[in-house]
Design a protein around this motif. Structure first.
Motif, PDB file in Angstrom:
ATOM      1  N   LYS A   1      27.226 -76.628 -38.127  1.00 19.59           N
ATOM      2  CA  LYS A   1      26.649 -77.880 -38.632  1.00 19.59           C
ATOM      3  C   LYS A   1      25.393 -78.325 -37.905  1.00 19.59           C
ATOM      4  O   LYS A   1      24.776 -79.331 -38.269  1.00 19.59           O
ATOM      5  CB  LYS A   1      27.702 -79.007 -38.539  1.00 19.59           C
ATOM      6  CG  LYS A   1      28.907 -78.759 -39.434  1.00 19.59           C
ATOM      7  CD  LYS A   1      30.015 -79.763 -39.184  1.00 19.59           C
ATOM      8  CE  LYS A   1      31.248 -79.435 -40.016  1.00 19.59           C
ATOM      9  NZ  LYS A   1      32.377 -80.303 -39.708  1.00 19.59           N
ATOM     10  N   GLY A   2      24.999 -77.626 -36.863  1.00 18.89           N
ATOM     11  CA  GLY A   2      23.860 -78.067 -36.059  1.00 18.89           C
ATOM     12  C   GLY A   2      22.528 -77.501 -36.525  1.00 18.89           C
ATOM     13  O   GLY A   2      22.430 -76.822 -37.552  1.00 18.89           O
ATOM     14  N   THR A   3      21.468 -77.804 -35.749  1.00 14.85           N
ATOM     15  CA  THR A   3      20.120 -77.295 -36.052  1.00 14.85           C
ATOM     16  C   THR A   3      19.975 -75.934 -35.379  1.00 14.85           C
ATOM     17  O   THR A   3      19.439 -75.821 -34.277  1.00 14.85           O
ATOM     18  CB  THR A   3      19.057 -78.282 -35.528  1.00 14.85           C
ATOM     19  OG1 THR A   3      19.314 -78.504 -34.132  1.00 14.85           O
ATOM     20  CG2 THR A   3      19.098 -79.592 -36.261  1.00 14.85           C
TER      21      THR A   3
ATOM     22  N   PHE B   1      14.524 -76.883 -36.099  1.00  7.29           N
ATOM     23  CA  PHE B   1      15.155 -76.277 -37.274  1.00  7.29           C
ATOM     24  C   PHE B   1      15.842 -77.346 -38.116  1.00  7.29           C
ATOM     25  O   PHE B   1      16.200 -78.409 -37.619  1.00  7.29           O
ATOM     26  CB  PHE B   1      16.199 -75.226 -36.859  1.00  7.29           C
ATOM     27  CG  PHE B   1      15.672 -74.178 -35.911  1.00  7.29           C
ATOM     28  CD1 PHE B   1      14.358 -73.728 -35.998  1.00  7.29           C
ATOM     29  CD2 PHE B   1      16.489 -73.629 -34.925  1.00  7.29           C
ATOM     30  CE1 PHE B   1      13.875 -72.763 -35.124  1.00  7.29           C
ATOM     31  CE2 PHE B   1      16.016 -72.672 -34.052  1.00  7.29           C
ATOM     32  CZ  PHE B   1      14.698 -72.235 -34.150  1.00  7.29           C
ATOM     33  N   GLU B   2      16.043 -76.999 -39.398  1.00  8.23           N
ATOM     34  CA  GLU B   2      16.757 -77.916 -40.292  1.00  8.23           C
ATOM     35  C   GLU B   2      18.243 -77.880 -39.978  1.00  8.23           C
ATOM     36  O   GLU B   2      18.779 -76.843 -39.600  1.00  8.23           O
ATOM     37  CB  GLU B   2      16.549 -77.490 -41.755  1.00  8.23           C
ATOM     38  CG  GLU B   2      15.149 -77.767 -42.272  1.00  8.23           C
ATOM     39  CD  GLU B   2      15.000 -77.377 -43.735  1.00  8.23           C
ATOM     40  OE1 GLU B   2      16.028 -77.059 -44.367  1.00  8.23           O
ATOM     41  OE2 GLU B   2      13.872 -77.377 -44.233  1.00  8.23           O
ATOM     42  N   LYS B   3      18.884 -79.050 -40.174  1.00  6.62           N
ATOM     43  CA  LYS B   3      20.323 -79.129 -39.923  1.00  6.62           C
ATOM     44  C   LYS B   3      21.060 -78.339 -41.001  1.00  6.62           C
ATOM     45  O   LYS B   3      20.708 -78.418 -42.175  1.00  6.62           O
ATOM     46  CB  LYS B   3      20.771 -80.593 -39.924  1.00  6.62           C
ATOM     47  CG  LYS B   3      22.080 -80.816 -39.227  1.00  6.62           C
ATOM     48  CD  LYS B   3      22.315 -82.286 -38.934  1.00  6.62           C
ATOM     49  CE  LYS B   3      23.546 -82.443 -38.042  1.00  6.62           C
ATOM     50  NZ  LYS B   3      23.806 -83.830 -37.729  1.00  6.62           N
ATOM     51  N   ARG B   4      22.064 -77.580 -40.575  1.00  4.24           N
ATOM     52  CA  ARG B   4      22.800 -76.742 -41.531  1.00  4.24           C
ATOM     53  C   ARG B   4      23.738 -77.603 -42.358  1.00  4.24           C
ATOM     54  O   ARG B   4      24.381 -78.512 -41.860  1.00  4.24           O
ATOM     55  CB  ARG B   4      23.619 -75.686 -40.793  1.00  4.24           C
ATOM     56  CG  ARG B   4      22.770 -74.706 -40.008  1.00  4.24           C
ATOM     57  CD  ARG B   4      23.648 -73.649 -39.367  1.00  4.24           C
ATOM     58  NE  ARG B   4      24.176 -72.731 -40.352  1.00  4.24           N
ATOM     59  CZ  ARG B   4      23.533 -71.626 -40.752  1.00  4.24           C
ATOM     60  NH1 ARG B   4      22.340 -71.342 -40.257  1.00  4.24           N
ATOM     61  NH2 ARG B   4      24.065 -70.823 -41.647  1.00  4.24           N
TER      62      ARG B   4
ATOM     63  N   GLY C   1      10.427 -70.448 -39.936  1.00 10.74           N
ATOM     64  CA  GLY C   1      10.480 -70.850 -41.360  1.00 10.74           C
ATOM     65  C   GLY C   1      10.032 -72.281 -41.611  1.00 10.74           C
ATOM     66  O   GLY C   1       9.648 -72.624 -42.734  1.00 10.74           O
ATOM     67  N   GLY C   2      10.040 -73.146 -40.585  1.00 11.13           N
ATOM     68  CA  GLY C   2       9.638 -74.544 -40.772  1.00 11.13           C
ATOM     69  C   GLY C   2       8.128 -74.743 -40.773  1.00 11.13           C
ATOM     70  O   GLY C   2       7.638 -75.849 -41.045  1.00 11.13           O
ATOM     71  N   LYS C   3       7.373 -73.707 -40.454  1.00 11.57           N
ATOM     72  CA  LYS C   3       5.908 -73.823 -40.394  1.00 11.57           C
ATOM     73  C   LYS C   3       5.297 -73.666 -41.785  1.00 11.57           C
ATOM     74  O   LYS C   3       5.955 -73.255 -42.735  1.00 11.57           O
ATOM     75  CB  LYS C   3       5.340 -72.745 -39.443  1.00 11.57           C
ATOM     76  CG  LYS C   3       5.816 -72.891 -37.999  1.00 11.57           C
ATOM     77  CD  LYS C   3       5.273 -74.163 -37.396  1.00 11.57           C
ATOM     78  CE  LYS C   3       5.908 -74.513 -36.066  1.00 11.57           C
ATOM     79  NZ  LYS C   3       5.420 -75.780 -35.530  1.00 11.57           N
ATOM     80  N   THR C   4       3.989 -73.965 -41.873  1.00 12.78           N
ATOM     81  CA  THR C   4       3.299 -73.866 -43.168  1.00 12.78           C
ATOM     82  C   THR C   4       3.187 -72.401 -43.590  1.00 12.78           C
ATOM     83  O   THR C   4       3.306 -71.491 -42.761  1.00 12.78           O
ATOM     84  CB  THR C   4       1.880 -74.455 -43.078  1.00 12.78           C
ATOM     85  OG1 THR C   4       1.131 -73.660 -42.138  1.00 12.78           O
ATOM     86  CG2 THR C   4       1.910 -75.904 -42.632  1.00 12.78           C
ATOM     87  N   MET C   5       2.930 -72.160 -44.872  1.00 10.81           N
ATOM     88  CA  MET C   5       2.820 -70.801 -45.391  1.00 10.81           C
ATOM     89  C   MET C   5       1.705 -70.034 -44.692  1.00 10.81           C
ATOM     90  O   MET C   5       1.851 -68.850 -44.391  1.00 10.81           O
ATOM     91  CB  MET C   5       2.576 -70.844 -46.917  1.00 10.81           C
ATOM     92  CG  MET C   5       2.499 -69.464 -47.572  1.00 10.81           C
ATOM     93  SD  MET C   5       3.992 -68.458 -47.322  1.00 10.81           S
ATOM     94  CE  MET C   5       5.126 -69.282 -48.421  1.00 10.81           C
ATOM     95  N   ARG C   6       0.580 -70.723 -44.422  1.00  7.21           N
ATOM     96  CA  ARG C   6      -0.546 -70.035 -43.770  1.00  7.21           C
ATOM     97  C   ARG C   6      -0.141 -69.544 -42.372  1.00  7.21           C
ATOM     98  O   ARG C   6      -0.465 -68.424 -41.978  1.00  7.21           O
ATOM     99  CB  ARG C   6      -1.748 -70.977 -43.667  1.00  7.21           C
ATOM    100  CG  ARG C   6      -2.986 -70.231 -43.163  1.00  7.21           C
ATOM    101  CD  ARG C   6      -4.202 -71.103 -43.042  1.00  7.21           C
ATOM    102  NE  ARG C   6      -5.358 -70.288 -42.665  1.00  7.21           N
ATOM    103  CZ  ARG C   6      -6.549 -70.772 -42.397  1.00  7.21           C
ATOM    104  NH1 ARG C   6      -6.757 -72.079 -42.464  1.00  7.21           N
ATOM    105  NH2 ARG C   6      -7.546 -69.981 -42.079  1.00  7.21           N
TER     106      ARG C   6
END
Length: 931
Positions: free
Chosen positions: A45-47, A242-245, A286-291
């Motif tokens: 459940k965490g980041t 990171f996003e929380k799961r 994965g949280g960074k911009t596409m570039r």
């Protein structure tokens, strides 16, 4: 335009917690849920992002640290270098971090300090090899933790915990000690995570916690091989970035252990290590911009394609390189659209497509590079193989003379050394050496030697070759004179001889197949079972069939059985004239002894077969069926400690009764006290219990008890050595020498009893029992020659190597045996004890062979020489052929997981055999007088 510049770091502080021997199921399985609740909560459940990292064999600590920090796949020789790690000179993450001005603190396994000696601003190393220590080794790391977490003067903190690995080595993965250790690790991870989160408020960048293992552990608690439990380790990335799961927990994705180096390099804003074959683990960025994501994967792809270009001449045709160039072109198109200010759905979809192309290219490039990692130094390998094959050929050509009544092993070197052929060969080989070394692009081990050493090797090769040609010439000359060659003309082959030859050839040929190497124990079990059946047939023939056909032969057999009862009563009876009743009683009792001996002799091969069948059930070994439950696992489980204690006590009593019969009174007392000390040692460390002991809470390291046993081992060996020296110097009768050898053998049996785990003590009992039965009821009545008896000893020695639970994988080496009675890690004693415990089976059978051949006074005086030669030949044939096979199979899929560990075992076994043969030669009185 600035794509060559390294991007800025993504994390401010990074903490790497490496838990030695952390298996993936210890975190993601039932044990994780039970003993690591906080970590499980963070995973579910965490980041965080969780993965299963796959390690490549050999799964031992030093090569795994190299893989984690360089991203490259270390060579197999690192399994040896693991004992004393040299400085790591390859480009690596630690060096890059130091060069970039990052401050690194390290606490834990001192292997890191040896690999990176001047890289840490602060460190405290703990000894990794002292496996008896479960607590202090981790407490020495944790005691620095609170102070380090409060400080701000570091960027990278590395902690390497060893306690779990030590518990695995000593008690296995299902030990009751594993749970509390995992709980301790969970509390440490909780403390670090909370501390990192509390410091993020004032900082612009988030922090990162990485949790990983260097390798796992097998079902027996060891490691080094390629089973799933050994190669699969958890890899956790925990950060507020990171996003929380949310949603149901899925099975963690499989990544390579080498991927960590590339991922951490990007996270810390460092260049990716030059020789890294790892891929960026995309979810971490994965949280960074596409570039930014495209820039990261491009950097990784550029580094891998450059490495491929350096190592492969036809790199442009490589599928991975082609995919990378296509992805790079698509990336250029995406950049054009991006700079034009296009923010539509098309740009996002194209970005995802380019990212997918890059990931496929990275995967293919990494795969191509991993296959090309092994760069073989063929010139050095060829030189070594040539010398080995020349020595084998000389041994084979010397068989007729070495097994003759004079037992001469003659290498004709004096004549060839003054021949023209010798000097021509030397010149030719030196010329080849110059050409190869001046034209070789890559570094060659043999070329890096001094010219004096190289010329010495060339002279050796030339001399051996001339010796072989000279020996062949002599054999051809002798073959023209058959009447003068009684050895050849008088030889006849029995069924036992045919079986021995077929078995040896069959075993050697089986070494070319990976499955036969993995399950080599099956080959040896089959061979000794077949040998027992052949011996049974031989005994039946001598006792029943030949009695009718050849009365003269039956008389000889009768005499052989008579000689077995040398100590029986009737031999020393004075016969008075009027003592007919006494004479009748004595004669009838003697007849009864002879008859009973005859029937025991007929039953003995079948009793040996039953013993071997029981031993097979004790330890499951190999690869295919190693996971199946066996009697050893049942005994070592905590609920069967009483049964194990009873078995250990009975085994020690039987060892005493089987060994003491030929010892002096002093040695008998020492043996009894030593075996009592063995049980006390096992009770002290909690393996077994005394009858009056209700619980085993007071567990110690048993150092005092073990040293108590060592005193008696050394005492018995010293007594034996004294007798041997007396027999050599004063030339006393052979009984003194025989007693001395037996006492040395008894001392080694006592040492083996101390080093063997309690459930393995029956292996020692059956070893002694089979040796006693074969000596009295098979070898003496059947009057086998020294060569046949030597080969039987060799076969049984090999079978007992596997009965102990050994295999051709490194994971089955019992490292804990090297620390019995030691307070700290001492290299030489630890290596000796581990090697002795591993090869106890072959060693005890070899020493028993010497005891037996020396005690047979009626035999030819050259018997010990014959035994020594045959033993050396039996070891040389498989090793020499295997070296050729493994060179030919160097690109085989299982070269590192199957063939290389076997080569390592063979190498160590050759050293041990050389030591045994030197001992044989020293004991061969017949030849020592000649010298």
């Amino acid at each position: 335009s600035n794509w060559t510049k390294i991007p800025p770091p993504l994390f401010r502080k990074v903490v790497i917690v490496l838990i030695d021997a952390l298996r993936d199921d210890f975190v993601f399985g039932s044990k994780g849920k039970q003993f690591m609740p906080y970590t499980t909560q963070v995973v579910e459940k965490g980041t965080s992002y969780s993965f299963i990292a796959e390690a490549k064999p050999p799964t031992v600590t030093m090569p795994r640290i190299k893989a984690l920090m360089t991203g490259s796949i270390p060579g197999f020789i690192d399994v040896i270098v693991n004992l004393n790690s040299p400085v790591l000179l390859d480009d690596n993450l630690i060096w890059q971090a130091k060069t970039a001005g990052k401050r690194i603190i390290f606490y834990g396994d001192d292997t890191w300090v040896k690999l990176f000696p001047k890289h840490f601003v602060e460190y405290d190393g703990t000894t990794s090899f002292f496996v008896s220590d479960f607590t202090e080794v981790d407490d020495n790391v944790t005691r620095h933790l609170d102070r380090a977490l409060k400080r701000e003067d570091w960027d990278l903190l590395i902690l390497h915990y060893l306690g779990l690995d030590h518990i695995g080595h000593m008690t296995g993965p299902n030990s009751p000690l594993v749970g509390p250790k995992l709980r301790e690790m969970d509390n440490i991870l909780k403390k670090i995570h909370i501390s990192l989160l509390s410091k993020e408020g004032e900082a612009s960048l988030p922090n990162l916690l990485v949790v990983c293992g260097d390798h796992g552990m097998s079902e027996t608690g060891s490691h080094g091989g390629s089973s799933e439990g050994e190669v699969h380790t958890p890899l956790l990335f925990v950060s507020s970035a990171f996003e929380k799961r949310n949603g149901p927990l899925t099975q963690p994705a499989l990544v390579q252990q080498t991927d960590l180096a590339s991922t951490l390099a990007i996270g810390l804003g460092l260049p990716i290590s030059r020789n890294s074959v790892g891929n960026l683990i995309l979810p971490v960025v994965g949280g960074k911009t596409m570039r930014e994501q495209l820039r990261f994967v491009h950097l990784n792809g550029f580094q891998l394609s450059r490495l491929l270009r350096e190592n492969t001449p036809a790199y442009e045709k490589d599928p991975g390189y082609e995919h990378f160039k296509i992805a790079e072109k698509s990336h250029g198109n995406w950049i054009k659209l991006y700079l034009e200010g296009n923010n539509s759905e098309i740009l996002l979809n194209l970005g995802k497509k380019v990212l997918k192309q890059y990931l496929e290219a990275l995967k293919t490039l990494s795969s191509s590079l991993s296959k090309q990692v092994a760069q073989y130094d063929m010139y050095s390998m060829t030189v070594g193989t040539v010398i080995i094959m020349e020595v084998l050929l000389l041994l084979l050509l010397s068989v007729p003379k070495a097994l003759s009544s004079r037992a001469e092993f003659e290498v004709p070197l004096s004549t060839p050394l003054f021949s023209l052929l010798f000097y021509l060969m030397c010149l030719m080989l030196c010329a080849v050496h110059v050409v190869v070394c001046t034209s070789a692009e890559s570094l060659c081990y043999f070329c890096s030697m001094s010219w004096l050493t190289a010329v010495g090797v060339m002279i050796l090769i030339s001399a051996l070759m001339c010796g072989i040609l000279s020996a062949i010439t002599k054999i051809l000359e002798n073959s023209r004179l058959p009447l003068k060659n009684p050895v050849v003309s008088g030889c006849s082959w029995s069924e036992i001889d045919v079986l021995i030859l077929a078995g040896t050839i069959g075993h050697v040929l089986s070494l070319g197949a990976s499955s036969f190497i993995e399950e080599e124990h099956q080959t040896w079990y089959f061979l000794i079972n077949t040998l027992c059946l052949a011996l049974s047939q031989e005994l039946c023939r001598n006792n029943f069939l030949l009695k009718e056909c050849h009365p003269q032969h039956s008389t000889t057999v009768k005499q052989n059985f008579d000689s077995m009862g040398e100590a029986s009563e009737y031999k020393n009876i004075d016969i008075p004239e009027a003592g007919d009743s006494k004479l009748g009683k004595a004669t009838s009792s003697a007849d009864f002894v002879k008859r009973s001996d005859k029937w025991i002799s007929l039953a003995s091969p079948w009793i040996i077969l039953i013993c071997c069948r029981l031993l097979r059930s004790l330890n499951q070994t190999g690869v295919q069926w190693a996971h199946r439950p066996d009697f050893g696992h049942w005994l070592t489980s905590s609920e069967h400690k009483t049964e194990l204690s009873f078995l250990a006590a009975v085994s020690l009593l039987m060892i005493f009764s089987l060994v003491q019969r030929r010892c002096s009174l002093v040695s008998k007392i020492a043996m009894a006290l030593g075996l009592l000390g063995v049980y006390s040692y096992r009770a002290a460390i909690g393996n077994v219990i005394f009858p009056w002991q209700h619980d085993s809470k007071d567990i110690s390291k048993g150092i005092t008890e073990a040293r108590f046993v060592y005193v008696f081992v050394l005492g018995i060996i010293f007594t034996g050595t004294k007798d041997l020296l007396k027999s050599q110097v004063i030339s006393a009768d052979s009984s003194v020498k025989s007693t001395g050898l037996w006492e040395m053998y008894s001392g080694l049996v006592l040492l083996a009893a101390l080093l063997f785990r309690p459930h393995n003590l029956p292996v020692l009992v059956f070893c002694l029992l089979i040796q006693s039965m074969m000596t009295k009821y098979i070898w003496r009545p059947l009057k086998f020659d020294a060569a046949q008896i030597t080969i039987m000893h060799y076969w049984f020695g090999q079978a007992f190597f596997y009965f102990q639970g050994n295999s051709n994988g490194i994971a089955t080496v019992d490292v804990s045996a090297g620390f019995v009675g030691l307070e700290s890690y001492v290299e030489i004693p630890a290596i000796f004890l581990t090697a002795f415990a591993t090869y106890a089976g072959p060693l005890l059978w070899a020493i028993h062979l010497l005891c037996y051949l020396s005690s047979e006074v009626s035999r030819n005086s050259a018997t010990v020489g014959h035994g020594c030669f045959c033993y050396a030949l039996m070891r040389s044939i498989p090793v020499a052929i295997y070296v050729v096979l493994v060179t030919g199979l160097r690109y085989h899929l299982f070269i590192w997981s199957v063939f290389s560990p076997k080569l390592l075992y063979e190498g160590v076994h050759v050293f041990i055999t050389a030591a045994i043969c030197l001992f044989f030669t020293a004991m061969d009185q017949n030849h020592s007088h000649k010298v």
